[in-house]
Design an enzyme around this catalytic site. Sequence first.
Site, PDB file in Angstrom:
ATOM      1  CE1 TYR A 102     -27.885   0.763  17.809  1.00 14.30           C
ATOM      2  CE2 TYR A 102     -28.842   1.795  19.766  1.00 14.30           C
ATOM      3  CZ  TYR A 102     -28.887   0.844  18.761  1.00 14.30           C
ATOM      4  OH  TYR A 102     -29.953  -0.013  18.696  1.00 14.30           O
ATOM      5  CD  GLU A 190     -29.876  -0.435  15.222  1.00 19.59           C
ATOM      6  OE1 GLU A 190     -29.996  -1.161  16.208  1.00 19.59           O
ATOM      7  OE2 GLU A 190     -29.370  -0.825  14.144  1.00 19.59           O
TER       8      GLU A 190
END
Length: 379
Positions: A102, A190
């Site tokens: 992530y 993101e």
Amino acid sequence: MDLFEYQGKQLFASYDIPVSPGDVATTVDDAVAAAEAIGDYPVVVKAQVQVGGRGKAGGIKLADTVDEVRTHAEAILGMDIKGHTVERVWIEKASDIAEEYYASFTLDRSAKTHLGMLSAQGGVEIEAVAETDPDAIAKIWVDPVDGLTEEVARGWVAAAKLDDAATEGAVDILQKLYRAYVDGDADLVEINPLILTPEGKVHALDAKVTLDANAGFRHDLFEYEATQERDAREQAAHDKGLQYVGLDGTVGVIANGAGLAMSTVDIINQVGGSPANFLDIGGGANADVMAGALEVITGDEKVRSIFINIFGGITKGDEVANGIVAALERVDIDVPMVIRLDGTNAEEGREILSAHTSEKVLTKPTMLEAAEAAVELAK
Ligand code: GDP
Ligand code: MN
């Protein structure tokens, strides 16, 4: 302004962040053509909606053959994912995954600077990681003057304990991602998951980007504007030129002036209710504006009562009252309504309204009493 995954990936690609080749499609035939253009199966058929968890919802499918692309595109186009209808699919060459990470940058308002988050536990919602294993998220705060140096990026990657094979690729991508975030005037970029392939390549498998629309004048956002998903209520209000923000509650709000509209939203909460919206009808509270506002509010299925809160200033109370009366004749309203009218010519206005009050149309002398009545009626 939120971008779709494919738009985010196109933005990333323009910063040389590795993404899989692919194309966007709005029809099954175009999806098939996109897969054939890639010409290398398996491919992934991905629902383009601005909401997370598409994978779990069945909106992301691997296809080994062109027939499977057709089957999946048929199933996914038109699918409902958490209230979002899928109108586009993104077709890309499938990747082999060794690890899922992530990575993100966002603005940390309390720290007054940029926050980078990196975790070796990707592919799941970061909120879940933050809850169960907060130490698995390596955070850095980037000074905008310094930017993200290679040295800092390297230390950050080490702190996140990514696989050694991912280090070089991750350091490179994070610096490019930071540049995309700053140059693009983004509030959020993101990548979840950022993957390491069995061949040792790092690349972005998903993209979530939120741009700051206030910086729109510095960018060409036309293509993004054209594909924006608007709340149906906000769209209707926007078309009528009303200042409207949709909320989740049951008390519809109509007020004149942004300050009064915000106070109205506040007071509904304060007396234990929940506002369905913010709506500022501005200065000209005539029958057209009032009817338009009532149409937008009654078009919201959650609304169970309406609170009209008007303070007469330049707009006189009697004119507002006449506007409300005329609007009531034009719009079908099946929920109760509470009106509070004060300010210039309030007496005259109330006099006009008094001939039209009923069980369903109440007037109250103060904002607090009106809020209480509207909240009670919404129960
Ligand atoms: P989200 O569920 O909306 O976050 O959509 P993602 O694009 O992140 O995809 C969800 C999951 O689908 C990923 O975490 C992967 O596990 C899987 N997935 C997506 N693309 C591929 C791919 O190319 N190959 C493989 N093997 N899995 C994929
Ligand atoms: Mn994802």
